[in-house]
Scaffold this active site. Sequence first.
Site, mmCIF file in Angstrom:
data_model
loop_
_atom_site.group_PDB
_atom_site.id
_atom_site.type_symbol
_atom_site.label_atom_id
_atom_site.label_comp_id
_atom_site.label_asym_id
_atom_site.label_seq_id
_atom_site.Cartn_x
_atom_site.Cartn_y
_atom_site.Cartn_z
ATOM 1 N N LYS A 1 24.403 -23.373 -38.398
ATOM 2 C CA LYS A 1 24.663 -25.090 -38.345
ATOM 3 C C LYS A 1 24.401 -25.619 -37.068
ATOM 4 O O LYS A 1 23.929 -26.598 -36.783
ATOM 5 C CB LYS A 1 25.924 -24.876 -38.709
ATOM 6 C CG LYS A 1 27.232 -26.392 -38.409
ATOM 7 C CD LYS A 1 28.756 -26.264 -38.356
ATOM 8 C CE LYS A 1 29.324 -24.890 -38.088
ATOM 9 N NZ LYS A 1 29.913 -25.958 -37.040
ATOM 10 N N ARG B 1 35.679 -12.477 -40.946
ATOM 11 C CA ARG B 1 35.025 -13.517 -40.166
ATOM 12 C C ARG B 1 35.111 -14.173 -41.529
ATOM 13 O O ARG B 1 35.315 -15.178 -40.835
ATOM 14 C CB ARG B 1 34.013 -12.939 -39.204
ATOM 15 C CG ARG B 1 33.890 -13.789 -37.890
ATOM 16 C CD ARG B 1 33.547 -14.289 -37.111
ATOM 17 N NE ARG B 1 32.676 -13.220 -36.789
ATOM 18 C CZ ARG B 1 31.055 -12.846 -35.852
ATOM 19 N NH1 ARG B 1 30.221 -13.270 -36.107
ATOM 20 N NH2 ARG B 1 30.943 -11.379 -35.715
ATOM 21 N N ARG C 1 39.679 -28.144 -38.155
ATOM 22 C CA ARG C 1 39.736 -27.036 -39.257
ATOM 23 C C ARG C 1 41.616 -26.903 -40.232
ATOM 24 O O ARG C 1 40.688 -25.934 -41.032
ATOM 25 C CB ARG C 1 39.940 -25.428 -38.531
ATOM 26 C CG ARG C 1 39.114 -25.501 -37.989
ATOM 27 C CD ARG C 1 39.704 -24.306 -36.566
ATOM 28 N NE ARG C 1 38.335 -23.567 -35.650
ATOM 29 C CZ ARG C 1 37.221 -24.007 -35.334
ATOM 30 N NH1 ARG C 1 36.474 -23.239 -36.615
ATOM 31 N NH2 ARG C 1 36.097 -23.267 -34.837
ATOM 32 N N ARG D 1 19.789 -8.377 -37.432
ATOM 33 C CA ARG D 1 19.854 -8.541 -35.746
ATOM 34 C C ARG D 1 19.913 -7.241 -34.799
ATOM 35 O O ARG D 1 20.259 -6.644 -34.820
ATOM 36 C CB ARG D 1 20.705 -9.693 -35.013
ATOM 37 C CG ARG D 1 20.305 -10.630 -35.630
ATOM 38 C CD ARG D 1 21.300 -11.825 -34.713
ATOM 39 N NE ARG D 1 21.342 -13.355 -35.517
ATOM 40 C CZ ARG D 1 22.145 -13.890 -35.576
ATOM 41 N NH1 ARG D 1 23.339 -13.767 -34.971
ATOM 42 N NH2 ARG D 1 22.678 -15.129 -36.045
ATOM 43 N N ARG E 1 17.870 -2.408 -29.501
ATOM 44 C CA ARG E 1 19.222 -2.042 -29.836
ATOM 45 C C ARG E 1 19.771 -3.020 -30.571
ATOM 46 O O ARG E 1 19.577 -3.980 -30.830
ATOM 47 C CB ARG E 1 19.778 -3.192 -28.367
ATOM 48 C CG ARG E 1 20.677 -2.002 -27.471
ATOM 49 C CD ARG E 1 21.023 -3.056 -26.445
ATOM 50 N NE ARG E 1 21.058 -4.103 -25.732
ATOM 51 C CZ ARG E 1 20.405 -4.603 -24.596
ATOM 52 N NH1 ARG E 1 20.368 -3.420 -23.867
ATOM 53 N NH2 ARG E 1 20.595 -5.698 -24.757
#
Length: 209
Positions: free
Chosen positions: A14, A166, A89, A123, A154
């Site tokens: 986004k 989420r 929202r 990631r 890491r």
Amino acid sequence: MSSIVLFGPPGAGKGTQAERIMTSTGLPQVSTGDMLRAAVKDQTPTGIEAKEYMEAGKLVPDSIIIELIKQRIKLPDAVNGVMFDGFPRTVPQAEALSEITDVSHVIAIEVPDERIVDRICGRYSCASCGLVFHETFNPVPKSGCSCGNFVEKRRADDNKDTVLSRLSAYHEQTSPLAEWYENLGIFHRINGDREIDLISHDILLALEN
Ligand SMILES: [Zn+2]
């Protein structure tokens, strides 16, 4: 004046598309979170009121957010409208927003949950400079990290369950809102699981109609 509302789950790209919409339309981005933080910091009357709720551990009421938006859209750069990011929202928020400004397009960037999980969970970052890589989409080059130091992989903190919960919260919250805007005939679903340029192209096309 008419404004745009931008929707998209975390990890849907986004931010990148928001930048491009701003460049193409000239509309400023309005993030209610940023505005709230700024009002609190600057101790404006609305900011002081908001701070009382925050300090009491309560949600800042919609009326305060709407008041901030009212002030924001009076500024000269908002004469042709703004691009809302992260607001509304809920349906009541959308209703309140419709009373103070005209929303002409709602753009929803959609990416299947499992694809977002792939994007976020692969990631990791360079332990030396913090540069972010991705197992599949952006692996560390053979020559190592551009900082010249050895990359100790890491992992980013996000694990699959966190990301999924989420996303499910996001869907639960936004689906009534999507339906509300769909009934107004201004809701545009954009397939966000493609090349960045293709996504931007479809968004700009939707904004032209
Ligand atoms: Zn590095």
